[in-house]
Structures are given as structure tokens and as C-alpha cells.
Design a protein around this motif. Structure first.
Motif, short mmCIF file in Angstrom:
data_model
loop_
_atom_site.label_atom_id
_atom_site.label_comp_id
_atom_site.label_asym_id
_atom_site.label_seq_id
_atom_site.Cartn_x
_atom_site.Cartn_y
_atom_site.Cartn_z
N LEU A 149 0.81 -1.22 0.00
CA LEU A 149 0.00 0.00 0.00
C LEU A 149 0.84 1.27 0.00
CD1 LEU A 149 -2.77 -1.06 2.54
CD2 LEU A 149 -2.96 -0.95 0.05
N ALA A 150 2.00 1.21 0.64
CA ALA A 150 2.87 2.38 0.74
C ALA A 150 4.32 1.92 0.58
CB ALA A 150 2.67 3.09 2.07
N PRO A 151 4.74 1.68 -0.66
CA PRO A 151 6.11 1.20 -0.89
C PRO A 151 7.16 2.17 -0.33
CG PRO A 151 4.80 1.12 -2.90
CD PRO A 151 3.99 1.86 -1.89
N PRO A 152 8.29 1.63 0.10
CA PRO A 152 9.34 2.48 0.71
C PRO A 152 9.76 3.66 -0.16
CG PRO A 152 9.85 0.16 1.04
CD PRO A 152 8.65 0.22 0.12
N ASP A 153 9.86 3.48 -1.46
CA ASP A 153 10.28 4.59 -2.32
C ASP A 153 9.25 5.73 -2.29
OD1 ASP A 153 8.57 2.78 -3.73
OD2 ASP A 153 9.17 3.69 -5.63
N LYS A 154 7.97 5.37 -2.25
CA LYS A 154 6.93 6.40 -2.18
C LYS A 154 6.93 7.08 -0.81
CE LYS A 154 3.87 4.66 -5.72
NZ LYS A 154 2.50 4.35 -6.10
N SER B 216 -5.15 4.83 -1.58
CA SER B 216 -4.96 3.38 -1.63
C SER B 216 -5.21 2.75 -0.26
CB SER B 216 -3.53 3.08 -2.10
OG SER B 216 -3.27 1.70 -2.03
N ILE B 217 -4.65 3.36 0.76
CA ILE B 217 -4.87 2.86 2.12
C ILE B 217 -6.33 2.99 2.50
CG2 ILE B 217 -4.35 3.29 4.57
CD1 ILE B 217 -1.50 4.12 3.61
N GLY B 218 -6.95 4.10 2.16
CA GLY B 218 -8.36 4.30 2.46
C GLY B 218 -9.26 3.26 1.80
N ARG B 219 -8.98 2.96 0.54
CA ARG B 219 -9.77 1.93 -0.16
C ARG B 219 -9.62 0.58 0.53
NH1 ARG B 219 -8.14 4.83 -4.62
NH2 ARG B 219 -6.31 3.53 -4.93
N HIS B 220 -8.41 0.27 0.93
CA HIS B 220 -8.18 -1.01 1.61
C HIS B 220 -8.91 -1.04 2.95
CE1 HIS B 220 -6.25 -4.66 2.91
NE2 HIS B 220 -6.04 -4.06 4.07
#
Length: 74
Positions: free
Chosen positions: A16-21, A43-47
Motif C-alpha cells: 500500500l505504501a512502498p518504501p520509495d513512495k 490506496s490505504i483508504g480503499r483497503h
């Protein structure tokens, strides 16, 4: 502990939140960093919308309010 898709919490977080992002979000002060933050948050909200109960939302909100209260004190 695994979630519905058999992922650990760490695996899900990386998806959901890759390290590079995350690095871009934390260190960047550009429109690209802001857009990345929005995309990751959505993305986190949808999950979470599929997997969280009302009482869990209340618990998170209570924790956020407590953190904010403590920040305001300092």
C-alpha cells in the motif's frame, strides 16, 4: 498475523505504501510528493474501507485525538 489475502502486516504496508513512495512523501516538498501522498492515502483508504469496522474507526480517531492533544501541549 496474516490478513485475508495471506499477507503479513509488513507485506501489506509495503504494497500500500512502498518504501520509495514513503521516502518521497517524507522528504519531498514538490507537487510530485503531494500527489504521491494523495495516491498512497487513497490506496490505504480503499483497503481500510473494506476491512475496518465502525468501532475500529472510533478507536483510531480517539488515538489521533490523543496524539493531537499531546502535540498541542508542547
Amino acid at each position: 498475523m496474516s490478513n485475508v489475502r495471506g499477507q503479513t502486516g509488513e507485506q501489506l504496508a509495503r504494497e500500500l505504501a512502498p518504501p520509495d513512495k514513503l521516502k518521497l512523501i517524507i522528504t519531498g516538498k514538490t507537487p510530485e510528493a503531494i500527489q504521491t501522498l494523495i495516491e498512497v492515502a487513497e490506496s490505504i483508504g480503499r483497503h481500510l474501507a473494506r476491512n475496518v469496522t465502525t468501532s475500529q474507526i472510533r478507536n483510531i480517531f480517539g488515538t489521533v485525538r490523543t496524539i493531537r492533544l499531546h502535540q498541542d501541549l508542547f
